[in-house]
Design a protein around this motif. Structure first.
Motif, PDB file in Angstrom:
ATOM      1  N   ILE A 198       0.700  -1.272  -0.042  1.00 31.40           N
ATOM      2  CA  ILE A 198       0.048   0.058  -0.024  1.00 31.40           C
ATOM      3  C   ILE A 198       0.934   1.168   0.036  1.00 31.40           C
ATOM      4  CG2 ILE A 198      -1.687   1.264   1.340  1.00 31.40           C
ATOM      5  CD1 ILE A 198      -2.703  -1.351   2.316  1.00 31.40           C
ATOM      6  N   VAL A 199       0.620   2.198  -0.778  1.00 28.31           N
ATOM      7  CA  VAL A 199       1.376   3.634  -0.906  1.00 28.31           C
ATOM      8  C   VAL A 199       0.405   4.600  -0.430  1.00 28.31           C
ATOM      9  CG1 VAL A 199       2.972   2.575  -2.487  1.00 28.31           C
ATOM     10  CG2 VAL A 199       1.067   3.749  -3.308  1.00 28.31           C
ATOM     11  N   LYS A 200       1.055   5.785  -0.002  1.00 32.94           N
ATOM     12  CA  LYS A 200       0.373   6.728   0.382  1.00 32.94           C
ATOM     13  C   LYS A 200       0.751   7.857  -0.661  1.00 32.94           C
ATOM     14  CE  LYS A 200      -1.016  10.199   3.852  1.00 32.94           C
ATOM     15  NZ  LYS A 200      -0.996  11.484   3.036  1.00 32.94           N
ATOM     16  N   ILE A 201       0.021   8.402  -1.673  1.00 32.17           N
ATOM     17  CA  ILE A 201       0.643   9.262  -2.768  1.00 32.17           C
ATOM     18  C   ILE A 201       0.960  10.783  -2.257  1.00 32.17           C
ATOM     19  CG2 ILE A 201      -0.287  10.333  -4.991  1.00 32.17           C
ATOM     20  CD1 ILE A 201      -1.901   7.434  -4.905  1.00 32.17           C
ATOM     21  N   ASP A 202       2.189  11.035  -2.523  1.00 35.40           N
ATOM     22  CA  ASP A 202       2.661  12.236  -2.164  1.00 35.40           C
ATOM     23  C   ASP A 202       2.469  13.328  -3.221  1.00 35.40           C
ATOM     24  OD1 ASP A 202       5.205  13.689  -0.699  1.00 35.40           O
ATOM     25  OD2 ASP A 202       5.624  13.873  -2.774  1.00 35.40           O
ATOM     26  N   SER A 203       2.502  13.193  -4.520  1.00 33.03           N
ATOM     27  CA  SER A 203       2.472  14.068  -5.568  1.00 33.03           C
ATOM     28  C   SER A 203       1.976  13.349  -6.681  1.00 33.03           C
ATOM     29  CB  SER A 203       3.976  14.659  -6.013  1.00 33.03           C
ATOM     30  OG  SER A 203       4.763  14.810  -4.805  1.00 33.03           O
ATOM     31  N   ALA A 208       4.968   8.364  -4.604  1.00 29.04           N
ATOM     32  CA  ALA A 208       4.143   7.736  -3.345  1.00 29.04           C
ATOM     33  C   ALA A 208       5.219   7.095  -2.437  1.00 29.04           C
ATOM     34  CB  ALA A 208       3.191   6.594  -3.765  1.00 29.04           C
ATOM     35  N   VAL A 209       4.705   7.032  -1.151  1.00 27.12           N
ATOM     36  CA  VAL A 209       5.782   6.463  -0.165  1.00 27.12           C
ATOM     37  C   VAL A 209       4.857   5.129   0.390  1.00 27.12           C
ATOM     38  CG1 VAL A 209       6.508   6.774   2.229  1.00 27.12           C
ATOM     39  CG2 VAL A 209       6.247   8.767   0.743  1.00 27.12           C
ATOM     40  N   VAL A 210       5.735   4.031   0.436  1.00 22.85           N
ATOM     41  CA  VAL A 210       5.230   2.811   0.933  1.00 22.85           C
ATOM     42  C   VAL A 210       4.960   2.838   2.413  1.00 22.85           C
ATOM     43  CG1 VAL A 210       5.724   0.304   1.071  1.00 22.85           C
ATOM     44  CG2 VAL A 210       6.518   1.473  -0.856  1.00 22.85           C
ATOM     45  N   VAL A 211       3.335   2.705   2.808  1.00 23.72           N
ATOM     46  CA  VAL A 211       3.145   2.512   4.234  1.00 23.72           C
ATOM     47  C   VAL A 211       3.124   1.232   4.545  1.00 23.72           C
ATOM     48  CG1 VAL A 211       1.922   4.967   3.898  1.00 23.72           C
ATOM     49  CG2 VAL A 211       0.546   2.581   3.479  1.00 23.72           C
ATOM     50  N   ASN A 256      -1.148  27.312 -15.801  1.00 25.24           N
ATOM     51  CA  ASN A 256       0.267  26.983 -14.902  1.00 25.24           C
ATOM     52  C   ASN A 256       1.605  27.588 -15.355  1.00 25.24           C
ATOM     53  OD1 ASN A 256      -0.066  25.172 -17.592  1.00 25.24           O
ATOM     54  ND2 ASN A 256       1.826  24.063 -16.420  1.00 25.24           N
ATOM     55  N   PHE A 257       2.371  27.407 -14.261  1.00 23.81           N
ATOM     56  CA  PHE A 257       3.875  28.011 -14.583  1.00 23.81           C
ATOM     57  C   PHE A 257       4.616  27.252 -13.925  1.00 23.81           C
ATOM     58  CE2 PHE A 257       5.827  32.682 -14.456  1.00 23.81           C
ATOM     59  CZ  PHE A 257       7.131  32.048 -14.877  1.00 23.81           C
ATOM     60  N   GLY A 258       5.374  26.512 -15.247  1.00 24.67           N
ATOM     61  CA  GLY A 258       6.271  25.369 -14.460  1.00 24.67           C
ATOM     62  C   GLY A 258       5.434  23.922 -14.500  1.00 24.67           C
ATOM     63  N   LYS A 259       6.036  23.080 -13.908  1.00 23.46           N
ATOM     64  CA  LYS A 259       5.669  21.661 -14.029  1.00 23.46           C
ATOM     65  C   LYS A 259       4.397  21.592 -12.928  1.00 23.46           C
ATOM     66  CE  LYS A 259       4.999  17.324 -14.445  1.00 23.46           C
ATOM     67  NZ  LYS A 259       3.457  17.307 -14.600  1.00 23.46           N
ATOM     68  N   LEU A 260       3.120  21.141 -13.673  1.00 29.02           N
ATOM     69  CA  LEU A 260       1.908  21.114 -12.653  1.00 29.02           C
ATOM     70  C   LEU A 260       1.792  19.941 -11.865  1.00 29.02           C
ATOM     71  CD1 LEU A 260      -0.787  22.753 -12.090  1.00 29.02           C
ATOM     72  CD2 LEU A 260      -1.652  21.532 -13.972  1.00 29.02           C
ATOM     73  N   ILE A 261       1.835  20.162 -10.493  1.00 27.65           N
ATOM     74  CA  ILE A 261       1.834  19.053  -9.560  1.00 27.65           C
ATOM     75  C   ILE A 261       0.917  19.008  -8.717  1.00 27.65           C
ATOM     76  CG2 ILE A 261       3.180  17.759  -7.895  1.00 27.65           C
ATOM     77  CD1 ILE A 261       5.779  18.300  -9.266  1.00 27.65           C
ATOM     78  N   LEU A 262       0.205  18.188  -8.348  1.00 24.84           N
ATOM     79  CA  LEU A 262      -1.028  17.954  -7.501  1.00 24.84           C
ATOM     80  C   LEU A 262      -0.547  17.235  -6.016  1.00 24.84           C
ATOM     81  CD1 LEU A 262      -3.946  18.257  -6.413  1.00 24.84           C
ATOM     82  CD2 LEU A 262      -4.544  16.358  -7.994  1.00 24.84           C
ATOM     83  N   LYS A 263      -0.749  17.993  -5.022  1.00 22.37           N
ATOM     84  CA  LYS A 263      -0.390  17.334  -3.907  1.00 22.37           C
ATOM     85  C   LYS A 263      -2.009  17.060  -3.310  1.00 22.37           C
ATOM     86  CE  LYS A 263       4.109  18.117  -2.944  1.00 22.37           C
ATOM     87  NZ  LYS A 263       4.835  17.039  -2.498  1.00 22.37           N
ATOM     88  N   PRO A 264      -2.208  15.642  -3.199  1.00 24.91           N
ATOM     89  CA  PRO A 264      -3.558  15.378  -2.688  1.00 24.91           C
ATOM     90  C   PRO A 264      -4.087  15.485  -1.206  1.00 24.91           C
ATOM     91  CG  PRO A 264      -2.156  13.573  -2.826  1.00 24.91           C
ATOM     92  CD  PRO A 264      -1.297  14.359  -3.124  1.00 24.91           C
TER      93      PRO A 264
END
Lengths: 340, 340
Positions: free
Chosen positions: A41-46, A79-82, A332-340
């Motif tokens: 299981i992973v928790k999504i970071d970005s 994502a980080v492994v939980v 957007n201005f630069g790489k578009l990244i979503l932090k959930p």
């Protein structure tokens, strides 16, 4: 482990043209926290928000099958492994992969999932979705391998303030080229010249004739055009190519919202014939086996201060639909990244 | 030597669209038969009539300056030295060079003039303007170097019964490809299959939809498109390209008579992007330094009976204007050569 509350974005209907926010739905669900051998299981970071995603939601087979209705929207992410009973992954590992637009994800396959070494100090993990991720690799292989840039080339880049374009311009400068960017708005153009080291920038949102602006900014003609925008922008650039020019067609974001499922865009190709020039389409997945080469180079340039990566980080998975449209209206201005 | 009576074709006005015969004038003149050191006189044996000549009479700078009004029409040809005080050339030598549309020519420079070894038996000199000349070299380098054909490629060729196309198809067959030609008329299509060994031929003059015809003749898609025709033919072919397809744009004869000086032709380029394909313009002059390599290969294949060269030989310099138009209405069948 008890159950995990997950939030995810699913596709509810296929768009025709611009993607209305009604095409998306926020879904709350419970994921069973128990894992069997092989699962993790992973928790999504970005979450990476990319132009290519527009193609994935059309009901058309391409290099990847379309996202189905009521399916979680596909997205690349970190994502980080939980929790893990998978032999390759341990709790705390940082991974990149197609985890989707959601907060958590339970998996049982390591297909196309890479472990990321984030032991370097002072490094923002989002860099692995921009300069050291797919956009950086697109810029690197598109210029070095497809366009084969060389010192003193005049390199024109469209979508220059975007994730790929801004890295591409900086790589071209490192390689000794004269670099001109096309971007929308004064802020982005100023950034290209003052921060990213471009020689000149054309603001396509100002009241200009693109054809004349290219002629003025590229008085010696274009040796390499690195195109992320396509359509009329490509057609204008082609009029200014030099003998043996190389056009790397990396994307056509101006066309992706075309109504209907099949995208068309017309260009006058005669200058390519008369200049013994070359136009080449390019998908970075074709270079997947060579990513380590590109990463090594870009890490070196970043450590030397020669490449800056600009990210546009947004928050809140519920706003995904609005953020996605930023790609197509230049918001957007630069790489578009979503932090959930 | 006394004076020589020469007949030549001069350009009297620039055409707009189709080249009317009124654009040409037959001129009788006397050439002084005395030669100074460094000079030589040739009698022209064969004149090559080529699509590229259409571009030379527009008042546009390209890779070669335009032919001026009242100037002798430029043309590649074969000629025999009739008198010489030039150190490189002797009476009786067969030469290839830009001798123009005329019977005789007095020269004082060896620029771009090559001596031809025509000692082989049973060889028709016109072969040096077709399979062993510019058309043969265009076919050879366009396929091997630009398109990089390999065994089992599906190769589609437009203008397939023309000087370049028919040689290109035979080379592709030798290399193990499946070869489909597009040509105008039943005779030409029958020739392609029965004589030149093509696998299939599409008669664009029959009542067909080119798009459907290509789909039917190329069920596995197109890996290489060798295009001499351009415009709508290219646009149709692009719809059927495979991943990593290569399109060699060798000419655009369908467009050369476009009214006005500047040629435009629109194509939908999106399939090139989505297939990581490549479209490349190509002028055989870029390979001039490698001609001997191409000649060696084609001579070998001709000796083995694997390549047949077809020439369409016409007579009478006064008819040049009519013969020239054959290129654009599909009236020639094989390499068009004028015996003055």
């Amino acid at each position: 482990m008890t159950s995990i509350k997950n939030k995810k974005i699913v596709l509810t209907s296929r768009p025709n043209g611009e993607v209305k926010t009604e095409c998306w739905k926020l879904v709350h669900e419970e994921i069973n926290g128990d894992i069997d051998p092989g699962e993790f299981i992973v928790k999504i970071d970005s979450i990476s928000i990319d132009p290519a995603m527009r193609g994935w939601i059309n009901n058309v087979e391409s290099y990847i099958p379309p996202v189905q209705i009521n399916e979680t929207m596909r997205a690349l992410g970190l994502a980080v492994v939980v929790d893990s009973k998978h032999e390759k992954f341990n709790k705390g590992d940082l991974l990149s992969g197609m985890f989707g637009v959601q907060e958590y994800c339970k998996l049982n396959s390591d297909y196309a999932i890479e472990k990321i070494d984030n032991t370097a100090e002072n490094i923002n993990t989002s860099i692995f979705l921009s300069a050291l991720g797919m956009p950086g690799m697109t810029a690197y292989f598109g210029l070095t391998d497809v366009a084969r840039i060389k010192a003193n080339d005049t390199v024109l880049i469209s979508g220059a303030a975007g994730a790929v374009g801004s890295i591409a311009g900086q790589i071209a400068k490192i390689k000794g080229c004269t670099v001109i960017g096309i971007a929308g708005g004064e802020d982005k153009c100023r950034y290209l010249i003052e921060e990213a080291g471009f020689d000149d920038a054309i603001d396509y949102k100002s009241n200009i004739d693109l054809n004349e602006a290219i002629a003025k900014s590229c008085p010696k003609g274009i040796d390499v055009f690195f195109d992320n925008v396509g359509g009329p922008t490509l057609d204008a650039a082609i009029k200014h190519i030099n003998h043996k020019a190389r056009i790397t067609v990396c994307g056509a974001i101006s066309q992706y919202n075309a109504a209907g499922l099949s995208i068309h865009a017309e260009i006058d190709y005669i200058p390519i014939l008369f200049n013994s020039a070359r136009l080449e389409g390019f998908v970075v997945l074709d270079y997947y086996h060579r990513y380590s080469e590109g990463v090594k180079e870009i890490v070196k340039w970043m450590n030397e201060g020669q490449i800056k990566s600009k990210e546009d980080i947004r928050h809140g998975i519920e706003n995904f639909g609005d953020y996605f449209n930023l790609l197509f209206n230049g918001g957007n201005f630069g790489k578009l990244i979503l932090k959930p």
